[in-house]
Scaffold this active site. Structure first.
Site, PDB file in Angstrom:
ATOM      1  N   GLU A   1      -3.172   3.669   3.041  1.00 46.48           N
ATOM      2  CA  GLU A   1      -3.080   3.571   4.759  1.00 46.48           C
ATOM      3  C   GLU A   1      -3.458   4.876   5.107  1.00 46.48           C
ATOM      4  O   GLU A   1      -2.525   5.781   4.685  1.00 46.48           O
ATOM      5  CB  GLU A   1      -2.116   2.747   5.255  1.00 46.48           C
ATOM      6  CG  GLU A   1      -2.432   2.539   6.555  1.00 46.48           C
ATOM      7  CD  GLU A   1      -1.266   1.620   7.437  1.00 46.48           C
ATOM      8  OE1 GLU A   1      -1.511   1.041   8.277  1.00 46.48           O
ATOM      9  OE2 GLU A   1       0.002   1.698   6.768  1.00 46.48           O
TER      10      GLU A   1
ATOM     11  N   HIS B   1       0.942  -1.149   0.017  1.00 45.15           N
ATOM     12  CA  HIS B   1      -0.091   0.137  -0.190  1.00 45.15           C
ATOM     13  C   HIS B   1       0.830   1.131  -0.133  1.00 45.15           C
ATOM     14  O   HIS B   1       1.999   1.332   0.284  1.00 45.15           O
ATOM     15  CB  HIS B   1      -0.924  -0.048   1.191  1.00 45.15           C
ATOM     16  CG  HIS B   1      -0.065   0.203   2.441  1.00 45.15           C
ATOM     17  ND1 HIS B   1       0.085  -1.244   3.125  1.00 45.15           N
ATOM     18  CD2 HIS B   1       0.347   0.712   3.264  1.00 45.15           C
ATOM     19  CE1 HIS B   1       0.791  -0.856   4.324  1.00 45.15           C
ATOM     20  NE2 HIS B   1       0.942   0.321   4.324  1.00 45.15           N
TER      21      HIS B   1
ATOM     22  N   MET C   1      -6.658  -4.284  14.238  1.00 40.06           N
ATOM     23  CA  MET C   1      -5.768  -3.013  14.650  1.00 40.06           C
ATOM     24  C   MET C   1      -6.779  -1.714  14.721  1.00 40.06           C
ATOM     25  O   MET C   1      -6.967  -1.524  13.469  1.00 40.06           O
ATOM     26  CB  MET C   1      -4.604  -2.873  13.729  1.00 40.06           C
ATOM     27  CG  MET C   1      -3.754  -3.990  13.748  1.00 40.06           C
ATOM     28  SD  MET C   1      -2.378  -4.120  12.498  1.00 40.06           S
ATOM     29  CE  MET C   1      -0.987  -2.916  13.255  1.00 40.06           C
TER      30      MET C   1
END
Length: 212
Positions: free
Chosen positions: A182, A136, A167
C-alpha cells in the site's frame, strides 16, 4: 474481549492509546515482517531499486536450504560495514524491516509459488481461493501521485491507482510474488485531478474486500 457499550462496527479503543507500556515491554521493537519469495534477486531489486530500501543484513543457511535478507528504508551510510555481528545488532533494533526468505529451488518452480493471503488460490489443493488473513505491506511517501508516476514508469503492477476505487489518494502495487504494497501519504489524504493511469478523481469503482 468485551464489546460492551460499542455500536455496530465500532469498539472503544481509548485505553489502548493511553498510559504506560506494560512492565517489561518498554524496549520491545516491532522489528520485522517475514515473507517467502520465489526469486530473491527479483525481490531485492523490487524492494531496493523500486521502493528505495537497503539490504541491512543477510544470512545464508545452506545446511537448511534457505537464506534470509533483511531490507529496510535506511541510508546505506547507517549500515555497519564488513562486520556481521554489528550488522545483526543494528538490524535487530531497527523497526519496520522486511525479512525476505528464499527457500532454495523455489526459483525453478513454474508460475506463482506462495499464497499472498488476498483471495488467492496459489498453493490450495483444489484450486479454490482462500479467505486470507494477511493483507498487505505498506509504505508512506511525500506525494502518492508522484510516487505512482515513478512506479508506473518502472513497470510496477497496480491493483489500485490513486483515483481508482472508492478511497482516493492511496494506491496498491504488487511485488514480484504478488504481495500487495500500500502507498499512503505522509500527510493529509489529498486528491489530484488525474492519476498515473489517467483516471479522474471522480472516477473509479467502490471499495473491494481483497480477502475474498
Amino acid at each position: 474481549m468485551s464489546n460492551a457499550g460499542s455500536s455496530e462496527g465500532s469498539i472503544d479503543v481509548s485505553r489502548f492509546m493511553t498510559g504506560e507500556r506494560p512492565d517489561g515491554t518498554s524496549d520491545f521493537v516491532m522489528q520485522q515482517t517475514m515473507i517467502r519469495v520465489k526469486d530473491p534477486e527479483r525481490s531485492l531489486e523490487f524492494y531496493c531499486d523500486v521502493l528505495g530500501f537497503k539490504l541491512v543484513m543477510f544470512r545464508e543457511f545452506p545446511q537448511w536450504n534457505f537464506n534470509v535478507y533483511f531490507v529496510a528504508p535506511v541510508d546505506s551510510t547507517d549500515i555497519p560495514e564488513d562486520d556481521a555481528d554489528a550488522q545483526w545488532n543494528y538490524c535487530m533494533k531497527l523497526p519496520g524491516c522486511i525479512e525476505v526468505t528464499w527457500n532454495y529451488g523455489s526459483e525453478k518452480e513454474e508460475g506463482m509459488v506462495y499464497n499472498t493471503g488476498n483471495g488467492d488460490s496459489t498453493g490450495t489443493g483444489d484450486g479454490s481461493s482462500v479467505k486470507g488473513g494477511f493483507g498487505h505491506l505498506g509504505i508512506t511517501v511525500p506525494d502518492v501521485y508522484e510516487a505512482c508516476e515513478r512506479f508506473k514508469k518502472m513497470g510496477c503492477t497496480f491493483t489500485k491507482t490513486p483515483n481508482s476505487g472508492g478511497m482516493k489518494g492511496l494506491a496498491f502495487i504488487k511485488d514480484p510474488d504478488g504481495y500487495l504494497v500500500e502507498i499512503l501519504p505522509q500527510g493529509p489524504m489529498i486528491t489530484k485531478p488525474v492519476d498515473c493511469d489517467g483516471i479522474e478523481a471522480d472516477g473509479g469503482d467502490g471499495y473491494k474486500d481483497n480477502s475474498k
